[in-house]
Design a protein around this motif. Structure first.
Motif, PDB file in Angstrom:
ATOM      1  N   LEU A 185      16.570   2.796   1.942  1.00 51.53           N
ATOM      2  CA  LEU A 185      15.760   2.302   3.051  1.00 51.53           C
ATOM      3  C   LEU A 185      14.385   1.873   2.572  1.00 51.53           C
ATOM      4  O   LEU A 185      13.860   0.835   3.002  1.00 51.53           O
ATOM      5  CB  LEU A 185      15.630   3.396   4.120  1.00 51.53           C
ATOM      6  CG  LEU A 185      14.695   3.092   5.300  1.00 51.53           C
ATOM      7  CD1 LEU A 185      15.187   1.874   6.074  1.00 51.53           C
ATOM      8  CD2 LEU A 185      14.577   4.310   6.213  1.00 51.53           C
ATOM      9  N   LEU A 186      13.790   2.648   1.687  1.00 46.44           N
ATOM     10  CA  LEU A 186      12.450   2.317   1.198  1.00 46.44           C
ATOM     11  C   LEU A 186      12.451   1.022   0.397  1.00 46.44           C
ATOM     12  O   LEU A 186      11.522   0.217   0.506  1.00 46.44           O
ATOM     13  CB  LEU A 186      11.912   3.463   0.339  1.00 46.44           C
ATOM     14  CG  LEU A 186      11.745   4.814   1.056  1.00 46.44           C
ATOM     15  CD1 LEU A 186      11.131   5.835   0.114  1.00 46.44           C
ATOM     16  CD2 LEU A 186      10.901   4.671   2.300  1.00 46.44           C
ATOM     17  N   ARG A 187      13.485   0.811  -0.392  1.00 49.34           N
ATOM     18  CA  ARG A 187      13.574  -0.451  -1.128  1.00 49.34           C
ATOM     19  C   ARG A 187      13.718  -1.622  -0.168  1.00 49.34           C
ATOM     20  O   ARG A 187      13.133  -2.690  -0.382  1.00 49.34           O
ATOM     21  CB  ARG A 187      14.739  -0.408  -2.120  1.00 49.34           C
ATOM     22  CG  ARG A 187      14.477   0.436  -3.347  1.00 49.34           C
ATOM     23  CD  ARG A 187      15.477   0.132  -4.457  1.00 49.34           C
ATOM     24  NE  ARG A 187      16.836   0.527  -4.077  1.00 49.34           N
ATOM     25  CZ  ARG A 187      17.358   1.713  -4.344  1.00 49.34           C
ATOM     26  NH1 ARG A 187      16.635   2.628  -4.981  1.00 49.34           N
ATOM     27  NH2 ARG A 187      18.587   1.997  -3.993  1.00 49.34           N
ATOM     28  N   ALA A 188      14.493  -1.431   0.886  1.00 45.48           N
ATOM     29  CA  ALA A 188      14.675  -2.507   1.860  1.00 45.48           C
ATOM     30  C   ALA A 188      13.373  -2.827   2.578  1.00 45.48           C
ATOM     31  O   ALA A 188      13.123  -3.984   2.940  1.00 45.48           O
ATOM     32  CB  ALA A 188      15.752  -2.112   2.869  1.00 45.48           C
TER      33      ALA A 188
ATOM     34  N   GLY B 192      10.380   8.483   4.260  1.00 48.76           N
ATOM     35  CA  GLY B 192      11.111   9.284   3.282  1.00 48.76           C
ATOM     36  C   GLY B 192      10.657  10.719   3.156  1.00 48.76           C
ATOM     37  O   GLY B 192      11.271  11.489   2.415  1.00 48.76           O
ATOM     38  N   GLY B 193       9.576  11.086   3.867  1.00 48.54           N
ATOM     39  CA  GLY B 193       9.070  12.442   3.754  1.00 48.54           C
ATOM     40  C   GLY B 193       8.445  12.690   2.388  1.00 48.54           C
ATOM     41  O   GLY B 193       8.071  11.761   1.679  1.00 48.54           O
TER      42      GLY B 193
ATOM     43  N   PHE C  31      -6.813  -2.551   5.364  1.00 43.52           N
ATOM     44  CA  PHE C  31      -7.314  -1.200   5.130  1.00 43.52           C
ATOM     45  C   PHE C  31      -7.889  -0.581   6.398  1.00 43.52           C
ATOM     46  O   PHE C  31      -7.899   0.643   6.538  1.00 43.52           O
ATOM     47  CB  PHE C  31      -8.346  -1.208   4.002  1.00 43.52           C
ATOM     48  CG  PHE C  31      -7.723  -1.113   2.644  1.00 43.52           C
ATOM     49  CD1 PHE C  31      -7.475   0.110   2.059  1.00 43.52           C
ATOM     50  CD2 PHE C  31      -7.341  -2.261   1.968  1.00 43.52           C
ATOM     51  CE1 PHE C  31      -6.884   0.208   0.814  1.00 43.52           C
ATOM     52  CE2 PHE C  31      -6.743  -2.178   0.713  1.00 43.52           C
ATOM     53  CZ  PHE C  31      -6.513  -0.938   0.142  1.00 43.52           C
ATOM     54  N   ALA C  32      -8.365  -1.397   7.329  1.00 47.57           N
ATOM     55  CA  ALA C  32      -8.787  -0.858   8.622  1.00 47.57           C
ATOM     56  C   ALA C  32      -7.595  -0.254   9.352  1.00 47.57           C
ATOM     57  O   ALA C  32      -7.689   0.834   9.947  1.00 47.57           O
ATOM     58  CB  ALA C  32      -9.430  -1.959   9.462  1.00 47.57           C
ATOM     59  N   ILE C  33      -6.462  -0.947   9.311  1.00 47.23           N
ATOM     60  CA  ILE C  33      -5.244  -0.411   9.937  1.00 47.23           C
ATOM     61  C   ILE C  33      -4.823   0.885   9.264  1.00 47.23           C
ATOM     62  O   ILE C  33      -4.490   1.877   9.942  1.00 47.23           O
ATOM     63  CB  ILE C  33      -4.117  -1.466   9.857  1.00 47.23           C
ATOM     64  CG1 ILE C  33      -4.471  -2.696  10.698  1.00 47.23           C
ATOM     65  CG2 ILE C  33      -2.786  -0.871  10.316  1.00 47.23           C
ATOM     66  CD1 ILE C  33      -3.521  -3.861  10.516  1.00 47.23           C
ATOM     67  N   LEU C  34      -4.844   0.914   7.941  1.00 48.17           N
ATOM     68  CA  LEU C  34      -4.463   2.124   7.218  1.00 48.17           C
ATOM     69  C   LEU C  34      -5.409   3.274   7.519  1.00 48.17           C
ATOM     70  O   LEU C  34      -4.972   4.429   7.684  1.00 48.17           O
ATOM     71  CB  LEU C  34      -4.454   1.843   5.714  1.00 48.17           C
ATOM     72  CG  LEU C  34      -3.398   0.856   5.210  1.00 48.17           C
ATOM     73  CD1 LEU C  34      -3.658   0.501   3.745  1.00 48.17           C
ATOM     74  CD2 LEU C  34      -1.990   1.433   5.371  1.00 48.17           C
ATOM     75  N   ALA C  35      -6.706   2.984   7.620  1.00 52.08           N
ATOM     76  CA  ALA C  35      -7.686   4.034   7.890  1.00 52.08           C
ATOM     77  C   ALA C  35      -7.507   4.612   9.289  1.00 52.08           C
ATOM     78  O   ALA C  35      -7.524   5.834   9.483  1.00 52.08           O
ATOM     79  CB  ALA C  35      -9.098   3.477   7.720  1.00 52.08           C
ATOM     80  N   VAL C  36      -7.331   3.749  10.280  1.00 48.78           N
ATOM     81  CA  VAL C  36      -7.161   4.226  11.659  1.00 48.78           C
ATOM     82  C   VAL C  36      -5.882   5.036  11.792  1.00 48.78           C
ATOM     83  O   VAL C  36      -5.866   6.112  12.412  1.00 48.78           O
ATOM     84  CB  VAL C  36      -7.170   3.031  12.634  1.00 48.78           C
ATOM     85  CG1 VAL C  36      -6.758   3.479  14.035  1.00 48.78           C
ATOM     86  CG2 VAL C  36      -8.543   2.375  12.676  1.00 48.78           C
TER      87      VAL C  36
ATOM     88  N   SER D 169       0.817  -1.214   0.000  1.00 50.74           N
ATOM     89  CA  SER D 169       0.000   0.000   0.000  1.00 50.74           C
ATOM     90  C   SER D 169       0.849   1.261   0.000  1.00 50.74           C
ATOM     91  O   SER D 169       0.379   2.343  -0.328  1.00 50.74           O
ATOM     92  CB  SER D 169      -0.918   0.022   1.225  1.00 50.74           C
ATOM     93  OG  SER D 169      -0.174   0.302   2.400  1.00 50.74           O
ATOM     94  N   GLN D 170       2.116   1.142   0.403  1.00 54.26           N
ATOM     95  CA  GLN D 170       3.054   2.260   0.494  1.00 54.26           C
ATOM     96  C   GLN D 170       2.582   3.331   1.478  1.00 54.26           C
ATOM     97  O   GLN D 170       2.990   4.492   1.381  1.00 54.26           O
ATOM     98  CB  GLN D 170       3.300   2.876  -0.882  1.00 54.26           C
ATOM     99  CG  GLN D 170       3.936   1.907  -1.871  1.00 54.26           C
ATOM    100  CD  GLN D 170       4.382   2.561  -3.151  1.00 54.26           C
ATOM    101  OE1 GLN D 170       3.936   3.655  -3.498  1.00 54.26           O
ATOM    102  NE2 GLN D 170       5.271   1.900  -3.867  1.00 54.26           N
ATOM    103  N   GLY D 171       1.761   2.937   2.429  1.00 56.82           N
ATOM    104  CA  GLY D 171       1.319   3.890   3.429  1.00 56.82           C
ATOM    105  C   GLY D 171       2.400   4.307   4.396  1.00 56.82           C
ATOM    106  O   GLY D 171       2.202   5.228   5.187  1.00 56.82           O
ATOM    107  N   TRP D 172       3.528   3.664   4.339  1.00 60.09           N
ATOM    108  CA  TRP D 172       4.654   3.948   5.245  1.00 60.09           C
ATOM    109  C   TRP D 172       5.748   4.779   4.570  1.00 60.09           C
ATOM    110  O   TRP D 172       6.704   5.192   5.215  1.00 60.09           O
ATOM    111  CB  TRP D 172       5.262   2.629   5.714  1.00 60.09           C
ATOM    112  CG  TRP D 172       5.419   1.632   4.601  1.00 60.09           C
ATOM    113  CD1 TRP D 172       4.492   0.722   4.163  1.00 60.09           C
ATOM    114  CD2 TRP D 172       6.544   1.490   3.734  1.00 60.09           C
ATOM    115  NE1 TRP D 172       4.987   0.018   3.092  1.00 60.09           N
ATOM    116  CE2 TRP D 172       6.246   0.459   2.809  1.00 60.09           C
ATOM    117  CE3 TRP D 172       7.782   2.118   3.650  1.00 60.09           C
ATOM    118  CZ2 TRP D 172       7.125   0.063   1.814  1.00 60.09           C
ATOM    119  CZ3 TRP D 172       8.672   1.718   2.663  1.00 60.09           C
ATOM    120  CH2 TRP D 172       8.336   0.699   1.764  1.00 60.09           C
TER     121      TRP D 172
END
Length: 347
Positions: free
Chosen positions: A53-56, A43-44, A140-145, A35-38
């Motif tokens: 780091l993002l690739r890892a 990375g800002g 998606f519940a985790i992402l929404a919260v 989802s790339q929510g992180w």
């Protein structure tokens, strides 16, 4: 509960084992990573600054997907073999290494694409429909919260401050990302509530949260997508009520489609005004025109998968597109469902 072919009555009693629970968690991890929510948190607003780091961070998603394959190797193999065009597509992507203008980038992104594709096949092969809906709904519940908490508790992070100030963006970089993901999240949590009625009191409130976040994102495109999804849910619900409602719903859908086509043909300005768009929809017709100037250079094989947007040579296709289209491209640095795309930031 080991394969999508194992259909069961929605809401039927289930007996979970430790392996089933582990598989469920792996499925949720795959979706959360892809989802790339992180990405914005690490990375800002400029992910390239932390691209390594993002690739890892994508590797835990790959590992979870491979774990699903290990748990259901036969089902995964059969599901993959039933998709010969998908296999051919993966081979074409890998083969583009040999004519790519940036073989290293093509090789890296091809590996990421193959792994994410296999993870998707593993998800479909491992779970039946009702369970798969809950896997997605949980993610998606985790992402929404988390998006809600980010916007409320850390508004400098969870809300946009420059473009579209005040619009909620949640865990992502742009408001449209939040809106689009929440439109998908509503459909998936609603599907989980319908397919698993014993847990509908859990999933319907989460679906409502997704709708609220969608409106707070102020993304009109996502709002249109959500409205179409709701129409689809209503249509399916009416069709399942019996033969009479099936006929009524079918004719209603046909009438609605005719009205929509007529409005597109004769009142398109009204529709475009409703979603805040002009006749170009995306405003990127300059980009398309610039790409059409570059495509004839390699009309059959192209420039190599994912190579154009990373090319920094002064005479390469990106330099030409940048000059003619007058835009600065940005490219996701990790493998997810937006991997391989490029967005234009117009100046």
């Amino acid at each position: 509960m080991t394969a999508s072919a194992a259909w069961a009555r929605p809401g039927a009693a289930e007996r979970w084992t430790a392996v089933d629970l582990f598989a469920f968690v792996c499925g949720v991890v795959v979706i959360l990573i892809f989802s790339q929510g992180w990405v914005t948190a690490l990375g800002g607003d400029n992910p390239d600054s932390a691209s390594g780091l993002l690739r890892a961070m994508a590797f835990p998603g790959y590992a979870a997907g491979l774990a699903l394959i290990v748990l259901s190797p036969g089902e995964t193999a059969r599901a993959l073999l039933r998709q010969p065009l998908l296999i051919v597509l993966m081979w074409v992507v890998a083969a583009s290494f040999f004519w790519s203008i940036d073989p290293g980038e093509t090789a890296r992104r091809a590996v990421a694409l193959v792994l994410t594709t296999i993870c998707g096949v593993a998800l479909a092969a491992r779970f039946r429909w009702a369970t798969l809906a809950e896997v997605f709904a949980t993610a998606f519940a985790i992402l929404a919260v988390l998006s809600l908490l980010a916007a409320v508790l850390v508004p400098s992070f969870g809300r946009m401050t420059t473009l579209f100030p005040g619009a909620w963006r949640g865990l992502w970089t742009e408001k449209n990302d939040l809106g689009g993901n929440m439109a998908i999240g509503f459909m998936l949590t609603a599907a989980a509530a319908i397919l698993q009625p014993r847990r509908r009191l859990l999933w319907w409130p989460v679906a409502g949260l997704c709708v609220a976040l969608l409106f707070l994102s102020t993304s009109k495109t996502a709002l249109v997508a959500w409205a179409l999804g709701v129409c689809g849910l209503v249509l399916v619900g009416l069709i399942r009520r019996g033969p009479v409602m099936r006929v009524v719903a079918t004719y209603g859908a046909i009438a609605g489609a005719i009205v929509l086509v007529m409005m597109v043909l004769f009142a398109s300005d009204v529709l475009l005004a409703l979603v805040g768009k002009d006749a170009t929809l995306t405003g990127r017709t300059k980009l398309w025109a610039a790409e059409l100037m570059v495509i004839p250079q390699h009309p059959w094989l192209g420039f190599g998968y994912a190579a154009v947007w990373r090319d920094t040579s002064p005479w390469g296709p990106l330099a030409v597109i940048t000059k003619l289209g007058a835009f600065a491209p940005t490219t996701p640095t990790t493998a997810g469902w937006s991997s391989g795309s490029a967005s234009a930031s117009w100046g």
